[in-house]
Design a protein around this motif. Sequence first.
Motif, PDB file in Angstrom:
ATOM      1  N   GLY A 252       0.816  -1.204   0.000  1.00  0.00           N
ATOM      2  CA  GLY A 252       0.000   0.000   0.000  1.00  0.00           C
ATOM      3  C   GLY A 252       0.852   1.256   0.000  1.00  0.00           C
ATOM      4  O   GLY A 252       0.539   2.244  -0.682  1.00  0.00           O
ATOM      5  N   ALA A 253       1.959   1.214   0.770  1.00  0.00           N
ATOM      6  CA  ALA A 253       2.873   2.363   0.817  1.00  0.00           C
ATOM      7  C   ALA A 253       3.545   2.586  -0.535  1.00  0.00           C
ATOM      8  O   ALA A 253       3.776   3.727  -0.946  1.00  0.00           O
ATOM      9  N   LEU A 256       1.137   4.258  -2.796  1.00  0.00           N
ATOM     10  CA  LEU A 256       1.097   5.677  -2.449  1.00  0.00           C
ATOM     11  C   LEU A 256       2.295   6.416  -3.048  1.00  0.00           C
ATOM     12  O   LEU A 256       2.177   7.532  -3.564  1.00  0.00           O
ATOM     13  N   ASN A 360      -2.876  13.995   9.047  1.00  0.00           N
ATOM     14  CA  ASN A 360      -2.387  12.820   9.766  1.00  0.00           C
ATOM     15  C   ASN A 360      -2.341  13.037  11.276  1.00  0.00           C
ATOM     16  O   ASN A 360      -2.659  12.132  12.048  1.00  0.00           O
ATOM     17  N   GLU A 393      -5.522  -2.419   5.518  1.00  0.00           N
ATOM     18  CA  GLU A 393      -4.660  -1.241   5.342  1.00  0.00           C
ATOM     19  C   GLU A 393      -4.273  -1.062   3.882  1.00  0.00           C
ATOM     20  O   GLU A 393      -4.279   0.054   3.349  1.00  0.00           O
ATOM     21  N   ARG A 397      -5.349   2.241   1.930  1.00  0.00           N
ATOM     22  CA  ARG A 397      -4.271   3.172   1.567  1.00  0.00           C
ATOM     23  C   ARG A 397      -4.168   3.329   0.062  1.00  0.00           C
ATOM     24  O   ARG A 397      -4.063   4.455  -0.454  1.00  0.00           O
ATOM     25  N   ALA A 416      -4.407   9.110   2.746  1.00  0.00           N
ATOM     26  CA  ALA A 416      -4.364   7.665   2.527  1.00  0.00           C
ATOM     27  C   ALA A 416      -3.965   6.903   3.796  1.00  0.00           C
ATOM     28  O   ALA A 416      -4.537   5.851   4.094  1.00  0.00           O
ATOM     29  N   SER A 417      -2.992   7.416   4.536  1.00  0.00           N
ATOM     30  CA  SER A 417      -2.553   6.701   5.744  1.00  0.00           C
ATOM     31  C   SER A 417      -3.623   6.683   6.829  1.00  0.00           C
ATOM     32  O   SER A 417      -3.901   5.612   7.403  1.00  0.00           O
ATOM     33  N   ALA A 420      -6.023   4.093   5.968  1.00  0.00           N
ATOM     34  CA  ALA A 420      -5.486   2.756   6.219  1.00  0.00           C
ATOM     35  C   ALA A 420      -5.577   2.393   7.693  1.00  0.00           C
ATOM     36  O   ALA A 420      -5.903   1.252   8.048  1.00  0.00           O
TER      37      ALA A 420
END
Length: 446
Positions: A252-253, A256, A360, A393, A397, A416-417, A420
């Motif tokens: 997922g990261a 991103l 965040n 997650e 994400r 996105a985080s 997640a």
Amino acid sequence: MQDLTQGKPIKVILQFTLPLLIGSFFQLAYNFADAMIVGQTLGQLAFASVGATGSIVFLILGFAQGLTTGLSIIISQRFGAGDSEGIERSFVHGLFYSILVSFVLSFLSLVGLRPLLEIMQMPQELIDGSQGFLTAIFGGMVFTVLYNYFSSAIRALGDSKTPLYALIVASIINVLLDFFFILNLKMGVFGAGLATILAQAFSVLYLVIYSQKKISYFKVHKGIFQLKKEELLVHAKIGFPMAFQASIIAIGAITLQVVLNQLGTDAIAAQSIASKTDQLAMLPMVNLGLAISTFTAQNYGAKKFHRLLEGLKQTLLVTVVWAIFFAIILIVFNTQFSGLFLANPSKNVLDLAFIYYIINGLCYWILSILFVTRSFIQGLGNGFVPTLAGFAELVMRAGVAILGAQFFGYAGVAAASPAAWIGSVAILIPSLFVFIRGMKKEGLIL
């Protein structure tokens, strides 16, 4: 070694956490040193090229770190149960998996590095720097994996101080080598990666020597390296789900990062800055998570189930309070945080980083719940639920990053985080209540 099955739960958890926290601070310090020295001496492009590698490092090293954490849970449970022979068997089988995985991952990552960077659509002005940095990091992966394994194994016995001592000296060595390789030898970002690996190699040497001299369970003797099929299966059952969980989250990261790469170098630089502040915010959360995992595993092995809920509730309170406090500090002093890593950041980079802090920071309290509940469940020896949460997650994400970038630009990516974290907690919290209800039904807790 510290027995976490005795004393007030929150007291022993915090006592165990403090050396972990200090150690993580020093580890973060030499990660920050890499970033600050690169950013302040080599400029924004070099800084962005290193920062853009974070998701790839997370994918590869996260797998290994998840594996070693899972392997150490078995050691904790056997320590709590007073099973000395079982601890020795766990150490040997865990060491086997750690060495095997480190060499396999090192080979695969080095072979596929350039194609992966191209698939991720890394900007051409960053790709060479990113490849140089990652070549050093992945080339010395065995040291990183062995450091994580020995640290996790020693912590599993309740000793959180020894890994701290290794990290303190390694951090100093890392900073000195950073200056030497980058400023004196002009090795650029490759030098920053090499400095990190050599510092970790020292940590491994220190922990190996300490283990042989001080920890009877880990001493090498004739016949210790006999591998057994049933032990390999037991350790694989917990270790590999946790390893895949970390890599699932990392995918997922990476998604991103691909989206960020399409937004340009300013967005990449802002995200690189913001990811460092995330690491600072996560320090207490991660380490309290490690502590509650060891605490849970030891007490579960000792069958002291009544202590589990008390430790969980008190740890959750501490982490949520920290998350709210740090979010306030970060938002108020956002410019000062951003200025740590770049000498003259552009206004656009600062503005983008501030957007990230707002989105965040306001959700850090959710992240704190995620770390503690996931670690608690892992301490029970359950690897399936955290892996399922990892899939949640990944979906959240990746989905929010892709859609968010199209409709809201960088702000959509920054969201996105938190999305997640919400997806993961939506799996972890109901599962936690199921476990608690099951324990109550069996009469294990009141």
